[in-house]
Design a protein around this motif. Structure first.
Motif, PDB file in Angstrom:
ATOM      1  N   LEU A 100       4.724  -9.195   0.510  1.00 43.83           N
ATOM      2  CA  LEU A 100       4.267 -10.474  -0.034  1.00 43.83           C
ATOM      3  C   LEU A 100       2.869 -10.854   0.440  1.00 43.83           C
ATOM      4  CD1 LEU A 100       7.573 -12.531   0.236  1.00 43.83           C
ATOM      5  CD2 LEU A 100       6.439 -11.788  -1.851  1.00 43.83           C
ATOM      6  N   SER A 136       0.778  -8.636   2.512  1.00 42.68           N
ATOM      7  CA  SER A 136      -0.040  -7.501   2.903  1.00 42.68           C
ATOM      8  C   SER A 136      -0.224  -7.483   4.424  1.00 42.68           C
ATOM      9  CB  SER A 136      -1.386  -7.588   2.206  1.00 42.68           C
ATOM     10  OG  SER A 136      -1.957  -6.334   2.084  1.00 42.68           O
ATOM     11  N   SER A 174      -6.904  -6.543   0.884  1.00 43.15           N
ATOM     12  CA  SER A 174      -6.054  -7.595   0.363  1.00 43.15           C
ATOM     13  C   SER A 174      -6.642  -8.979   0.700  1.00 43.15           C
ATOM     14  CB  SER A 174      -4.659  -7.447   0.949  1.00 43.15           C
ATOM     15  OG  SER A 174      -3.726  -8.053   0.111  1.00 43.15           O
ATOM     16  N   GLN A 205       2.593  -8.142  -5.377  1.00 44.34           N
ATOM     17  CA  GLN A 205       2.817  -9.211  -4.406  1.00 44.34           C
ATOM     18  C   GLN A 205       3.434 -10.454  -5.042  1.00 44.34           C
ATOM     19  OE1 GLN A 205      -0.767  -9.804  -2.130  1.00 44.34           O
ATOM     20  NE2 GLN A 205      -0.369  -7.909  -1.015  1.00 44.34           N
TER      21      GLN A 205
END
Lengths: 211, 211
Positions: free
Chosen positions: A31, A33, B33, B119
């Motif tokens: 969710l 990273s 990210s 995600q």
DNA sequence: TAGAAACTTGACCAGCAGGTCAAGAAAGTG
DNA sequence: CACTTTCTTGACCTGCTGGTCAAGTTTCTA
């Protein structure tokens, strides 16, 4: 390995805690990273105090490695195996069925792997270079054998394997998007069957293995 | 929109800087990210001081939104279009060719999108719910029409579209892994052709559009 | 060319994240 | 039941991150 070898049958405290931590960590890493997942957020999700997490895993990097290792083991176990006796039709059927089942059953494992690879696979380069490359080559040789034998169309075996990887994993990695497109809340057991049947049908026929 | 409407022809300083920033940011967001990409790292990659980045984009969230918007616009432009006059064969050929070309030409756009979706697509839910869902449904209807007309096999049109998405995007998202498996340093122009040909061949035949 | 608008940038700050530590509680063991 | 090992946890520290600011420079424009 993850499990502490020093443990005999006694004290499953360690094993229990580690499992809780790894499960929580996997979700957080997917969710948020790596950087976004904080030790505190993992602790909260696992229902343990932060210092306890750091007691079992020296640092965040170690947690990540453990989660990744767990993921690769799962991949390895779930991929099944195909042998020359199967022939191309059964091989493709087995291969697709195994990968679809895994994608729907453990989407998190696939997602972890996907994020790693997309970000340049800093921790997976070695796995890919050795294990995965070899796996693909071995299986590609099988297909090539069947092609040379006239048992299936002359398609590029490596591309075929990649096609099966991509089309099956997609249902795990892009779960959110597929569900949104379909306007559904979650997958149902029948979906596994439906997807398996669809992909098997198209790909078998694409390889000249179905009239 | 990204470009400041207040600008006439004068002062492309803004446009130039914003472009440099967005390019740098895209790479950082893919590699690290959202949380892992720091404003400083974006600044370094863009060759500008951090405060300058924050001058053009109020905060990190804004940079992210801008990158994502750019990505979606690219997707929209690159997807091409298929119409009823094409017939199933040409439609599938055009569709695959467009997506493969995009995957090899702008892999970063696909990767950004993939990370978002994996995600949980926090920023893309709306896009998927409205635009993408509609797009898929419209195209699915086209295929259904051709099926009802006996012009192709009776396959599930939505699954077919998902198959084309997944098998083509994979070459962008999993670039690293595919190159490692193939033991190659980077893609070459011929790869586009080879992959297009392979996928078109398998899928057309899979749909009964090739003897 | 003068004043306004846009741009540039080093210095600074508050908050939070990873990680340490030490004191104590539980569990295992002989 | 002593005493060792493992486990638990609140408090703490340090470094980094997003974001602000104000003083200056460059570019635009009339």
């Amino acid at each position: 390995m993850i499990v502490n070898k020093k443990q005999g049958k006694q004290s499953n405290i360690r094993a229990k805690s580690q499992e809780k931590i790894l499960d929580a960590a996997q979700q957080e890493f997917i969710l948020q990273s790596y950087k976004g997942a904080t030790v505190q957020s993992i602790a909260d999700r696992a229902g343990l105090p932060k210092a306890n997490i750091l007691y079992y895993f020296k640092n965040k990097e170690n947690i990540y490695h453990a989660v990744l290792e767990q993921t690769l083991n799962m991949w390895d176990e779930g991929i099944g195996d195909i042998v020359i006796e199967d022939g191309p039709k059964v091989a493709i059927e087995k291969f697709i069925a195994a990968k679809v089942k895994m994608s729907f059953t453990y989407p998190s494992a696939s997602k972890m792997h996907a994020i790693e690879v997309i970000q340049g696979a800093p921790h997976l380069k070695e796995f890919a270079r050795t294990y995965l490359r070899q796996w693909v080559r071995t299986k590609a040789k099988l297909f090539q054998h069947w092609i040379d034998n006239g048992e299936m169309n002359d398609v590029d075996p490596v591309s075929l394997i990649i096609l099966i990887f991509s089309s099956t994993q997609h249902y795990a990695d892009f779960e959110t998007q597929i569900l949104t497109i379909l306007n559904r809340a979650e997958y149902e057991p029948e979906d596994i069957e439906h997807v398996t049947k669809f992909l098997t049908d198209i790909i078998l026929r694409g390889c000249g293995l179905k009239k």
